[in-house]
Motif scaffolding. Sequence first.
Motif, PDB file in Angstrom:
ATOM      1  N   GLY A   1       8.643   2.187   9.714  1.00 47.30           N
ATOM      2  CA  GLY A   1       8.630   0.753   9.960  1.00 47.30           C
ATOM      3  C   GLY A   1       8.065   0.046   8.753  1.00 47.30           C
ATOM      4  O   GLY A   1       7.912   0.647   7.676  1.00 47.30           O
ATOM      5  N   LEU A   2       7.721  -1.205   8.906  1.00 47.49           N
ATOM      6  CA  LEU A   2       7.263  -2.002   7.782  1.00 47.49           C
ATOM      7  C   LEU A   2       5.978  -1.452   7.170  1.00 47.49           C
ATOM      8  O   LEU A   2       5.721  -1.633   5.982  1.00 47.49           O
ATOM      9  N   PHE A   3       5.156  -0.754   7.974  1.00 48.23           N
ATOM     10  CA  PHE A   3       3.913  -0.189   7.450  1.00 48.23           C
ATOM     11  C   PHE A   3       3.995   1.322   7.269  1.00 48.23           C
ATOM     12  O   PHE A   3       2.972   1.994   7.117  1.00 48.23           O
TER      13      PHE A   3
ATOM     14  N   PHE B   1       0.848  -1.191   0.000  1.00 50.62           N
ATOM     15  CA  PHE B   1       0.000   0.000   0.000  1.00 50.62           C
ATOM     16  C   PHE B   1       0.881   1.237   0.000  1.00 50.62           C
ATOM     17  O   PHE B   1       1.952   1.253   0.620  1.00 50.62           O
ATOM     18  N   CYS B   2       0.427   2.278  -0.687  1.00 46.73           N
ATOM     19  CA  CYS B   2       1.139   3.553  -0.744  1.00 46.73           C
ATOM     20  C   CYS B   2       0.215   4.657  -0.258  1.00 46.73           C
ATOM     21  O   CYS B   2      -0.871   4.846  -0.819  1.00 46.73           O
TER      22      CYS B   2
ATOM     23  N   ALA C   1      -4.036   5.516  10.084  1.00 45.18           N
ATOM     24  CA  ALA C   1      -3.876   4.987   8.728  1.00 45.18           C
ATOM     25  C   ALA C   1      -3.026   3.720   8.744  1.00 45.18           C
ATOM     26  O   ALA C   1      -3.333   2.744   8.037  1.00 45.18           O
ATOM     27  N   VAL C   2      -1.958   3.717   9.535  1.00 50.17           N
ATOM     28  CA  VAL C   2      -1.111   2.533   9.651  1.00 50.17           C
ATOM     29  C   VAL C   2      -1.930   1.346  10.153  1.00 50.17           C
ATOM     30  O   VAL C   2      -1.842   0.233   9.608  1.00 50.17           O
ATOM     31  N   ASP C   3      -2.742   1.577  11.172  1.00 47.24           N
ATOM     32  CA  ASP C   3      -3.552   0.482  11.735  1.00 47.24           C
ATOM     33  C   ASP C   3      -4.547  -0.045  10.708  1.00 47.24           C
ATOM     34  O   ASP C   3      -4.795  -1.258  10.628  1.00 47.24           O
ATOM     35  N   ALA C   4      -5.124   0.848   9.896  1.00 50.59           N
ATOM     36  CA  ALA C   4      -6.089   0.415   8.880  1.00 50.59           C
ATOM     37  C   ALA C   4      -5.424  -0.408   7.792  1.00 50.59           C
ATOM     38  O   ALA C   4      -5.978  -1.411   7.319  1.00 50.59           O
ATOM     39  N   VAL C   5      -4.236  -0.007   7.374  1.00 55.68           N
ATOM     40  CA  VAL C   5      -3.502  -0.750   6.346  1.00 55.68           C
ATOM     41  C   VAL C   5      -3.119  -2.130   6.870  1.00 55.68           C
ATOM     42  O   VAL C   5      -3.250  -3.142   6.162  1.00 55.68           O
TER      43      VAL C   5
END
Length: 280
Positions: A211-213, A178-179, A189-193
């Motif tokens: 981090g990774l996300f 995801f971008c 947003a990180v949690d949703a992805v």
Amino acid sequence: MSAEHSSAGPLWAAMYHSVADATHDPYRVTVSPARLDRQLRLLRRCGLRGVSMERLLRARADGTAAGLVGLTFDDGYADFTTHAVPALLRYGCTATVYVLPGRMGGSNEWDPLGPRKPLLTEDGLRAAADAGMEIGSHGLLHTDLTDRELVDGELLAAETARSRELLRAVTGTDVTGFCYPYGSVDQRAVDAVRAAGYHYAVGIDPGPLTGLFALPRVHVGQDDTSTRLLLKLALHRRRREPVPYGPYPEVHESELPEPHVPVPGAHAPEPAQTREGSAP
């Protein structure tokens, strides 16, 4: 690799957008086909090879990423298949293109200053995937996910989870990356992805969320001559901290796409003359 471990060094990934005539480019998101060709040729001369983010992250998790750099193209412009893919294949590279399934076959209407550029159609998206390129999501409509007045929980789920479902329906393969539109990212947003099932996500300069996300990338544009591109690479290594990783899902090597579509006039990359360090 556990969440308590970091990578051996800072991750280096280049952020491109459109590959076309860069004469009128108010947002500095366009490189000409000739400029991209020279940039890719420079990487190969330095002993580096551009790969998709999925392949780069898998290689780093396995400790085999020496000489690899991530190549990414945001927004899913139609010129990705006409100009970027042939250049990538000429130099034995792959890349990730982040697409907006809610605007497929449309144009970049989120840019008020223009110029208007066509976006990939479903056929163009499948052609990119068939050429060995990774297909990632850029959300549905290029919406800033950190705008909490505009983006409620339902819209956030649509921009992340629903966009992934739509892209998988077109390509018939999994969508793992995801971008964040505009590079804007916050913890929600990180949690949703993460909840949507992606393996990773990229931004621009996510700061403490790195981090990774929320992986950082370096903007590459028309003004990036050979000297500037090498300087960006060198400065990036000094300024960036090692990227922390959580457990990365196992992906068999055979599941990662390889470029296999011949391009008329394609030639093998020139032998490496120098080596700009080890893994970026």
